[in-house]
Write an enzyme that holds these catalytic residues in place. Structure first.
Site, PDB file in Angstrom:
ATOM      1  N   SER A 144       5.572  11.998  -4.677  1.00 42.75           N
ATOM      2  CA  SER A 144       4.327  12.195  -5.132  1.00 42.75           C
ATOM      3  C   SER A 144       3.546  12.922  -4.308  1.00 42.75           C
ATOM      4  O   SER A 144       3.551  12.616  -2.963  1.00 42.75           O
ATOM      5  CB  SER A 144       3.849  10.660  -5.546  1.00 42.75           C
ATOM      6  OG  SER A 144       2.482  10.440  -5.472  1.00 42.75           O
ATOM      7  N   ALA A 200      -4.321  -8.416  -2.860  1.00 48.29           N
ATOM      8  CA  ALA A 200      -4.233  -7.114  -2.599  1.00 48.29           C
ATOM      9  C   ALA A 200      -4.675  -6.363  -3.591  1.00 48.29           C
ATOM     10  O   ALA A 200      -4.838  -6.627  -4.817  1.00 48.29           O
ATOM     11  CB  ALA A 200      -2.494  -6.728  -2.422  1.00 48.29           C
ATOM     12  N   ASP A 259       1.710  14.619   0.488  1.00 48.36           N
ATOM     13  CA  ASP A 259       0.841  15.631   0.675  1.00 48.36           C
ATOM     14  C   ASP A 259       0.028  15.705   2.072  1.00 48.36           C
ATOM     15  O   ASP A 259      -0.479  16.551   2.781  1.00 48.36           O
ATOM     16  CB  ASP A 259      -0.073  15.891  -0.464  1.00 48.36           C
ATOM     17  CG  ASP A 259      -0.645  14.503  -0.919  1.00 48.36           C
ATOM     18  OD1 ASP A 259       0.046  13.640  -1.231  1.00 48.36           O
ATOM     19  OD2 ASP A 259      -1.667  14.412  -1.050  1.00 48.36           O
ATOM     20  N   HIS A 264      -4.355  -2.335  -5.883  1.00 43.63           N
ATOM     21  CA  HIS A 264      -3.886  -1.181  -6.311  1.00 43.63           C
ATOM     22  C   HIS A 264      -4.930  -0.115  -6.464  1.00 43.63           C
ATOM     23  O   HIS A 264      -6.048  -0.358  -7.268  1.00 43.63           O
ATOM     24  CB  HIS A 264      -3.112  -1.195  -7.638  1.00 43.63           C
ATOM     25  CG  HIS A 264      -1.918  -2.132  -7.376  1.00 43.63           C
ATOM     26  ND1 HIS A 264      -0.887  -1.876  -6.550  1.00 43.63           N
ATOM     27  CD2 HIS A 264      -1.578  -3.073  -8.071  1.00 43.63           C
ATOM     28  CE1 HIS A 264       0.094  -2.753  -6.569  1.00 43.63           C
ATOM     29  NE2 HIS A 264      -0.315  -3.393  -7.708  1.00 43.63           N
ATOM     30  N   ASP A 322       0.870  -1.177   0.123  1.00 41.59           N
ATOM     31  CA  ASP A 322      -0.070   0.011  -0.089  1.00 41.59           C
ATOM     32  C   ASP A 322       0.842   1.508   0.051  1.00 41.59           C
ATOM     33  O   ASP A 322       0.410   2.242   0.419  1.00 41.59           O
ATOM     34  CB  ASP A 322      -0.928  -0.183   1.185  1.00 41.59           C
ATOM     35  CG  ASP A 322      -1.861  -1.212   1.336  1.00 41.59           C
ATOM     36  OD1 ASP A 322      -2.179  -1.717   0.325  1.00 41.59           O
ATOM     37  OD2 ASP A 322      -2.040  -1.793   2.515  1.00 41.59           O
TER      38      ASP A 322
END
Ligand code: GDP
Length: 424
Positions: free
Chosen positions: A413, A38, A334, A40, A12
């Protein structure tokens, strides 16, 4: 050029977003391990998608998506997933399935669920996708390989043999309904119908692609700490999550993997059981979970709330080292803009001694985090495109972590979208 996109932590980390972004320049995207356990999460011009089995490159019409031999192939899930993206306006993706991939059968999923039920409070927190029973069978040499779907005589004999063996467990350990060989054969024939048009020798296809100089991305699932050898055994997954395994799970030579883009999230999260040294609890964790990722840190497959923690330099340095990181992509930065101070785990105290090296599980259980507090930047950094425009405290956070982990952060990112990326 072959690049791998893999996780440094517990999964994750945002690998889906980085793969989707890098896929613009790629010809082929390969899933080489793991299965539908899992997910995405990807946000692009078609909308928001949770992919479990399809590679994250399926949203471009110039890419070929490969389900490599190392994958736990859940045939109905794969085809449902293809249908669900096509229904939402994505062009029909070009998919190839390795003839050497093995298939997750319905009894794998049942046994996964029965075992979790049997273990009760001591369970692994499995997603019940059949992954552990699947890989156990693969290495016990009793799995079903896609190529075998094309040999009726072999299958008719094999379904009897497999049912006999599984039924001992089902009857005596789990007290559950037994497998009928005819039904197992039917299930395999269903899978054959679905998968047949896509099957090929994907290793040969990749060999030719490498020779032609194509750009190939290997997409990992989960992260280093879930690797069965190098992770927090036994709270791990059942296939290797390392870039090195990309060579095996895709069928290419190891020396062709020239870039290992290792994704690290700016804070930690984990699912399932197991030691998690920098874990936080209560209101502090709730707030980070609610603000985290895109719309909160909840499992893409199960919707379960993820366990939350501060960035762990010890685990991430180890995670990057075992991946052989050539580049670190530092994601979801962020989200931390709300904090006055940001704690970072810089060491583990184990039996009164502080270490920066990630230990094996029995010591990990005893580790207490050594935290350092860095000043926050208290503003929204989304939309920023140049590294120099990031607030000073934000750059300090990145550079401090880079020096602790010892691998170059070449991408930052700052939002979930394809464009939200700062190259250094
Ligand atoms: P993966 O399994 O490694 O691909 O990770 P997940 O998809 O489970 O989790 C990453 C989550 O964070 C997803 O919801 C992404 O949309 C989101 N995400 C990825 N990068 C960023 C980022 O830089 N900022 C924010 N806010 N969200 C991100």
């Amino acid at each position: 050029m072959v690049k791998a996109v893999v996780g440094a932590n517990w999964g994750d980390e945002g690998k889906g977003k980085i793969t989707d972004m890098l896929a613009r320049e790629a010809d082929i995207i390969v899933r080489f391990q793991g299965g539908a356990n899992a997910g995405h999460t990807i946000i692009n011009n078609y909308g928001k998608f949770a992919l479990h089995t399809l590679p994250s490159g399926v949203f471009y019409d110039h890419t070929t998506s490969i389900i490599g031999n190392g994958v736990a192939l859940d045939v109905p899930v794969l085809f449902k997933e293809v249908q669900s993206i096509v229904d939402r306006g994505v062009p029909q993706p070009k998919i190839l399935v390795s003839d050497r991939a093995q298939m997750v059968m319905s009894y794998h999923k049942n046994i996964d669920a029965y075992e979790e039920e049997r273990l009760g409070g001591k369970s692994f927190g499995s997603t019940k996708s059949g992954i552990a029973p699947f890989y156990s069978d693969k290495f016990a040499k009793i799995g079903f390989q896609v190529s075998e779907l094309f040999d009726d005589a072999l299958l008719k004999e094999k379904v009897v043999r497999i049912a006999e063996q599984k039924n001992v467990l089902l009857e005596h350990l789990y007290h559950k309904p037994l497998i009928k060989p005819e039904e197992l054969f039917e299930e395999l024939m269903e899978y054959k119908k679905m998968v047949e048009p896509f099957v090929c020798d994907t290793a040969l296809y990749l060999h030719n692609a490498v020779k032609e100089g194509k750009n190939i991305l290997l997409e990992g699932q989960l992260g280093t700490l879930k690797d069965p050898d190098h992770g927090i055994y036994p709270m791990v997954t059942s296939s290797s999550t390392l870039a090195g395994y990309g060579a095996i799970g895709a069928g290419i030579p190891p020396y062709e993997i020239q870039k290992v883009i290792t994704v690290c999230k700016a804070y930690s999260s984990a699912v399932g059981a197991g030691a998690f040294v920098s874990e936080i609890f209560g209101g502090e964790a709730d707030e980070l979970r609610r603000r985290g990722g895109d719309g909160g840190e909840f499992g893409a497959t199960t919707g379960r709330p993820r366990r939350m923690g501060w960035f762990d330099c010890v685990a991430s340095k180890y995670g990057c080292r075992l991946q052989g990181a050539t580049d670190v992509a530092f994601t979801v930065l962020d989200v931390l803009g709300y904090l006055d101070e940001i704690p970072v785990c810089v060491g583990y105290e184990i039996n009164g001694e502080v270490t920066k090296e990630f230990p094996a599980t029995h010591l990990l259980e005893k580790a207490k985090p050594v935290l350092k507090r860095l000043p926050g930047w208290k503003c929204d950094i989304r939309g920023i495109k140049n590294y120099e425009e990031l607030p000073e405290n934000c750059r300090n956070y990145i550079e401090f972590i880079e020096s602790e982990i010892g691998y170059p952060i070449t991408m930052v990112s700052n939002g979930p979208g394809r464009e939200d990326i700062i190259y250094r």
